[in-house]
Design a protein around this motif. Structure first.
Motif, short mmCIF file in Angstrom:
data_model
loop_
_atom_site.label_atom_id
_atom_site.label_comp_id
_atom_site.label_asym_id
_atom_site.label_seq_id
_atom_site.Cartn_x
_atom_site.Cartn_y
_atom_site.Cartn_z
N GLU A 167 -50.40 61.84 24.63
CA GLU A 167 -48.97 62.11 24.84
C GLU A 167 -48.13 60.90 24.43
OE1 GLU A 167 -45.94 62.94 28.53
OE2 GLU A 167 -47.99 63.65 28.71
N TYR A 168 -48.54 59.72 24.86
CA TYR A 168 -47.79 58.50 24.58
C TYR A 168 -47.71 58.21 23.08
CZ TYR A 168 -46.51 53.56 24.69
OH TYR A 168 -45.88 52.34 24.48
N TYR A 169 -48.82 58.42 22.39
CA TYR A 169 -48.88 58.13 20.96
C TYR A 169 -48.55 59.34 20.09
CZ TYR A 169 -51.02 53.63 22.12
OH TYR A 169 -51.26 52.38 22.59
N ARG A 170 -48.06 60.41 20.71
CA ARG A 170 -47.61 61.60 19.99
C ARG A 170 -48.66 62.15 19.03
NH1 ARG A 170 -43.74 63.13 23.05
NH2 ARG A 170 -42.02 61.71 23.22
N THR A 171 -49.83 62.36 19.58
CA THR A 171 -50.93 62.91 18.79
C THR A 171 -51.76 63.81 19.68
OG1 THR A 171 -52.64 62.34 17.17
CG2 THR A 171 -52.53 60.96 19.16
N THR A 172 -52.92 64.19 19.23
CA THR A 172 -53.81 65.06 20.01
C THR A 172 -55.04 64.29 20.46
OG1 THR A 172 -55.06 65.78 18.07
CG2 THR A 172 -53.08 67.06 18.65
N GLU A 186 -58.94 64.74 11.46
CA GLU A 186 -58.19 63.66 10.83
C GLU A 186 -56.68 63.94 10.89
OE1 GLU A 186 -59.45 60.69 9.78
OE2 GLU A 186 -61.24 61.51 10.73
N ASP A 187 -56.31 65.10 11.42
CA ASP A 187 -54.91 65.50 11.52
C ASP A 187 -54.33 64.94 12.81
OD1 ASP A 187 -52.44 66.73 11.51
OD2 ASP A 187 -53.22 68.77 11.66
N SER A 188 -53.40 64.00 12.68
CA SER A 188 -52.81 63.37 13.87
C SER A 188 -51.53 64.06 14.33
CB SER A 188 -52.52 61.89 13.59
OG SER A 188 -51.52 61.77 12.60
N ARG A 236 -52.65 53.86 16.31
CA ARG A 236 -51.45 54.57 16.79
C ARG A 236 -50.46 53.59 17.43
NH1 ARG A 236 -50.40 59.20 14.49
NH2 ARG A 236 -49.13 59.80 16.25
N ARG A 237 -50.98 52.67 18.23
CA ARG A 237 -50.10 51.68 18.88
C ARG A 237 -49.34 50.89 17.82
NH1 ARG A 237 -50.83 46.55 19.50
NH2 ARG A 237 -53.09 46.58 19.36
N GLU A 238 -50.06 50.42 16.81
CA GLU A 238 -49.43 49.63 15.75
C GLU A 238 -48.46 50.47 14.94
OE1 GLU A 238 -52.85 47.98 13.77
OE2 GLU A 238 -52.98 46.30 15.21
N ARG A 239 -48.76 51.75 14.76
CA ARG A 239 -47.87 52.64 14.02
C ARG A 239 -46.51 52.72 14.68
NH1 ARG A 239 -46.67 58.30 13.98
NH2 ARG A 239 -46.11 58.97 11.89
N PHE A 240 -46.50 52.65 16.01
CA PHE A 240 -45.25 52.71 16.76
C PHE A 240 -44.64 51.33 16.99
CE2 PHE A 240 -47.08 56.83 17.81
CZ PHE A 240 -45.99 57.65 17.60
N GLY A 241 -45.26 50.29 16.41
CA GLY A 241 -44.72 48.94 16.52
C GLY A 241 -44.79 48.36 17.92
N LYS A 242 -45.79 48.78 18.69
CA LYS A 242 -45.93 48.30 20.06
C LYS A 242 -46.97 47.19 20.14
CE LYS A 242 -43.40 51.56 22.04
NZ LYS A 242 -42.27 51.31 22.89
N THR A 243 -46.70 46.22 20.98
CA THR A 243 -47.73 45.22 21.29
C THR A 243 -48.64 45.81 22.36
OG1 THR A 243 -46.47 44.20 23.08
CG2 THR A 243 -46.11 43.32 20.83
#
Length: 130
Positions: A52-57, A66-68, A10-17
């Motif tokens: 919340e931060y990664y916009r998922t559950t 598997e549903d994010s 999820r972090r990488e999906r949002f392009g965050k280090t």
């Protein structure tokens, strides 16, 4: 997929280090690294913050699904956002939203939420940002 791998994905999906995400989550980089490597498991409160931060559950992060995608309540928020950007006065700023890839849309929605939250208690006549 483990919790740590899902957090990293999820972090990488949002392009965050790791440094960026840790700072924004108000935890240390070492702590985030331990969560992502499955060396430590987050407490329930921290797990909720990650979701919340990664916009998922939390269910997605824990591997229960598997549903994010977010819950329907969040869909209402996104619908509100899309109404906002379709307004010609606002749309210029977000003109690329409708054709943007999903990752970019997520960034733009988060930016809008930030602005909306900052302006929530502003009274008529107050200067912007006060």
């Amino acid at each position: 997929m483990t919790l740590g791998k899902r957090l990293r994905e999820r972090r990488e999906r949002f392009g965050k280090t790791q440094m960026d995400a840790a700072r924004e989550l108000e935890i240390s980089n070492v702590q985030l690294s331990r969560y992502e490597s499955d060396d430590r498991k987050p407490e329930p409160e921290m797990l909720s913050r990650f979701a919340e931060y990664y916009r998922t559950t939390t269910d997605y992060l824990l591997g229960r699904t598997e549903d994010s995608t977010l819950a329907s309540g969040d869909s209402a928020l996104y619908a509100e956002f899309e109404l906002f950007i379709r307004n010609p006065e606002h749309g210029v700023f977000f003109k690329d939203y409708l054709d943007a890839p999903e990752e970019r849309k997520e960034e733009m929605r988060r930016f809008w939420e930030f602005i909306r939250d900052k302006e929530r208690n502003r009274k008529p006549g107050d200067r912007q940002g006060e």
